[in-house]
Design an enzyme around this catalytic site. Structure first.
Site, PDB file in Angstrom:
ATOM      1  N   HIS A  97       0.803  -1.225   0.000  1.00 19.81           N
ATOM      2  CA  HIS A  97       0.000   0.000   0.000  1.00 19.81           C
ATOM      3  C   HIS A  97       0.839   1.279   0.000  1.00 19.81           C
ATOM      4  CE1 HIS A  97      -4.515   0.769   0.961  1.00 19.81           C
ATOM      5  NE2 HIS A  97      -4.098   1.495  -0.043  1.00 19.81           N
ATOM      6  N   ASP A 120     -10.020  -1.058   3.543  1.00 11.66           N
ATOM      7  CA  ASP A 120      -8.841  -1.685   4.162  1.00 11.66           C
ATOM      8  C   ASP A 120      -9.211  -2.246   5.536  1.00 11.66           C
ATOM      9  OD1 ASP A 120      -6.181  -2.178   5.062  1.00 11.66           O
ATOM     10  OD2 ASP A 120      -5.423  -0.416   4.004  1.00 11.66           O
ATOM     11  N   HIS A 122      -7.071  -2.164   7.713  1.00 17.54           N
ATOM     12  CA  HIS A 122      -6.236  -1.266   8.513  1.00 17.54           C
ATOM     13  C   HIS A 122      -6.562   0.176   8.153  1.00 17.54           C
ATOM     14  CE1 HIS A 122      -4.120  -5.073   7.541  1.00 17.54           C
ATOM     15  NE2 HIS A 122      -3.899  -5.079   8.849  1.00 17.54           N
ATOM     16  N   ASP A 124      -3.926   2.429   8.043  1.00 14.64           N
ATOM     17  CA  ASP A 124      -2.667   2.951   7.487  1.00 14.64           C
ATOM     18  C   ASP A 124      -2.464   4.404   7.905  1.00 14.64           C
ATOM     19  OD1 ASP A 124      -2.341   0.433   6.476  1.00 14.64           O
ATOM     20  OD2 ASP A 124      -2.903   0.940   4.425  1.00 14.64           O
ATOM     21  N   HIS A 137       3.972   1.044   4.667  1.00 14.80           N
ATOM     22  CA  HIS A 137       2.600   0.876   4.122  1.00 14.80           C
ATOM     23  C   HIS A 137       1.531   1.158   5.178  1.00 14.80           C
ATOM     24  CE1 HIS A 137       1.768  -3.713   5.079  1.00 14.80           C
ATOM     25  NE2 HIS A 137       2.391  -3.117   6.059  1.00 14.80           N
ATOM     26  N   ASP A 224      -7.474  -2.091  -0.741  1.00 14.27           N
ATOM     27  CA  ASP A 224      -6.522  -3.041  -0.154  1.00 14.27           C
ATOM     28  C   ASP A 224      -7.259  -4.372  -0.049  1.00 14.27           C
ATOM     29  OD1 ASP A 224      -5.022  -4.594   1.686  1.00 14.27           O
ATOM     30  OD2 ASP A 224      -4.237  -2.796   2.685  1.00 14.27           O
ATOM     31  N   ASP A 226      -6.802  -6.846   1.661  1.00 13.03           N
ATOM     32  CA  ASP A 226      -6.999  -7.403   3.005  1.00 13.03           C
ATOM     33  C   ASP A 226      -8.259  -6.865   3.677  1.00 13.03           C
ATOM     34  OD1 ASP A 226      -6.340  -5.001   4.441  1.00 13.03           O
ATOM     35  OD2 ASP A 226      -4.220  -5.540   4.510  1.00 13.03           O
ATOM     36  N   GLU A 269      -1.824  -4.916  -2.334  1.00 12.52           N
ATOM     37  CA  GLU A 269      -1.553  -5.929  -1.312  1.00 12.52           C
ATOM     38  C   GLU A 269      -1.887  -7.366  -1.708  1.00 12.52           C
ATOM     39  OE1 GLU A 269       0.074  -5.471   1.645  1.00 12.52           O
ATOM     40  OE2 GLU A 269       0.165  -3.260   1.747  1.00 12.52           O
TER      41      GLU A 269
HETATM   42  N1  LIG Z   1      -1.355  -1.707   4.084  1.00  8.07           N
HETATM   43  C1  LIG Z   1      -1.371  -2.588   5.055  1.00  8.07           C
HETATM   44  N2  LIG Z   1      -1.670  -3.848   4.829  1.00  8.07           N
HETATM   45  N3  LIG Z   1      -1.051  -2.143   6.260  1.00  8.07           N
HETATM   46  C2  LIG Z   1      -0.896  -2.946   7.431  1.00  8.07           C
HETATM   47  C3  LIG Z   1      -0.461  -2.107   8.587  1.00  8.07           C
HETATM   48  C4  LIG Z   1      -0.334  -2.938   9.820  1.00  8.07           C
HETATM   49  C5  LIG Z   1       0.035  -2.159  11.075  1.00  8.07           C
HETATM   50  N4  LIG Z   1      -0.991  -1.236  11.426  1.00  8.07           N
HETATM   51  C6  LIG Z   1       1.375  -1.433  10.889  1.00  8.07           C
HETATM   52  O1  LIG Z   1       1.452  -0.242  10.916  1.00  8.07           O
HETATM   53  O2  LIG Z   1       2.377  -2.074  10.708  1.00  8.07           O
HETATM   54 MN   LIG Z   2      -3.520  -0.882   3.478  1.00  5.93          MN
HETATM   55 MN   LIG Z   3      -4.494  -3.511   4.998  1.00  6.49          MN
END
Ligand SMILES: NC(=[NH2+])NCCC[C@H](N)C(=O)O
Ligand SMILES: [Mn+2]
Ligand SMILES: [Mn+2]
Length: 297
Positions: A97, A120, A122, A124, A137, A224, A226, A269
């Site tokens: 990402h 997402d 998350h 981010d 990311h 994303d 995920d 991702e």
């Molecule tokens: N783009 C993603 N899949 N991000 C996952 C981030 C996971 C976690 N919050 C981190 O800062 O490491």
């Molecule tokens: Mn992401």
């Molecule tokens: Mn994610």
């Protein structure tokens, strides 16, 4: 519509290897052909060149690979602005990402008032002080909003790229403690999985389109993979249970298409090493098609 497909096989922003194969896997799953069958004309310009992490110094462990990531963001950003100026719709394939720093900067340079729908698991929305991993990311949306490390925030020479009030996160279910605090402090619109359970994906998307596309503004969609439940999308580096169902994800994409407000899109991702027989890449293609106008009837 004329679509410019741009591959951004970057994997410097995440820990698990395999997202660099994402753009190829998505093409192998039939992206170009199916876009054409939908009636779009497609200009696939191939992948931007990404250095191997093996040949790069990690640098600051709380901002891993900062230097090559900002450099690539500059390059991708130029490519994306270019596509828009040529009146082609940029469809950018990740990669992790962190590539959205480049893609969204490129869009924001042309469409100053663009809003972002960030789908997402998350947010981010970490910064150097809150990141549990040092993986960039996980910091990109914050950087686009003007928060965090200066060289991330100032890619392209201006900041912020996106008005905080026009950011909408959808599908969140795994937020870090410091990240939660930042999201609250800055009043970022987050529709968590609980919100989706409570109000339904239709209501949530309608709100999201209104917020990100305020004053009839354009919308960038950053998808994303995920965000989906790992049962649907096993090939991602940071899977989290309890995600969007197959139907919710398709419906969300269909609503974006219906809004006719989307000017650019990231698909990120997809991790082919962790995938099963390219399932996640195939799903990425399906969802992209729904976002770009494919309907059941
Ligand atoms: N783009 C993603 N899949 N991000 C996952 C981030 C996971 C976690 N919050 C981190 O800062 O490491
Ligand atoms: Mn992401
Ligand atoms: Mn994610």
């Amino acid at each position: 519509m004329r679509i410019r497909v741009i591959g951004a096989p970057i994997d410097l922003g995440a820990d698990r290897r395999g997202v660099d194969i994402g753009p190829r896997a998505i093409r192998y799953a039939g992206l170009i052909d199916q876009l054409q069958r939908l009636g779009h004309s497609v200009n696939d310009v191939g992948n931007i060149n990404i250095p191997l992490p093996e040949n790069q110094p990690t640098g600051n462990p709380r901002l891993k690979y900062l230097e090559p990531i900002t450099k690539l963001a500059d390059e991708l950003s130029a490519t994306v602005s270019d596509a828009l100026e040529a009146e082609e719709f940029p469809l950018i394939l990740g990669g992790d990402h962190s590539m959205a720093l480049g893609s969204i900067s490129g869009v924001a340079r042309v469409h100053k008032n663009v809003g972002v729908i960030w789908v997402d698991a998350h947010a981010d929305f970490n910064v150097e002080e809150t990141t549990p991993s040092g993986n960039i990311h996980g910091m990109i949306l914050a950087a686009l909003a003007g928060l965090g490390d200066e060289s991330l925030v100032n890619v392209g020479g201006w900041a912020p790229k996106i008005d905080k009030n026009k950011i909408v996160i959808i599908g969140a279910r795994d937020l870090d403690t410091g990240e939660q605090k930042l999201l609250r402090e800055h009043n970022i619109h987050v529709f968590t999985m609980s919100d989706i359970d409570r109000r339904g994906i239709s209501y949530v998307m309608q709100q999201a389109i209104e917020i990100a596309g305020a004053d009839n503004g354009p919308i960038h969609l950053s998808l994303d993979l995920d965000s989906l439940d790992p049962r649907e999308a096993p090939g991602v580096g940071t899977p989290v249970r309890g995600g969007l169902s197959y139907r919710e994800a398709h419906f969300a994409m269909e609503m974006i298409a219906e809004s006719q407000r989307m000017v650019s899109m990231d698909v990120v991702e997809v991790n082919s090493i962790l995938d099963r027989e390219n399932t996640t890449a195939q799903l990425a293609v399906e969802l992209t098609l729904s976002a770009l106008g494919k309907k059941i009837l």
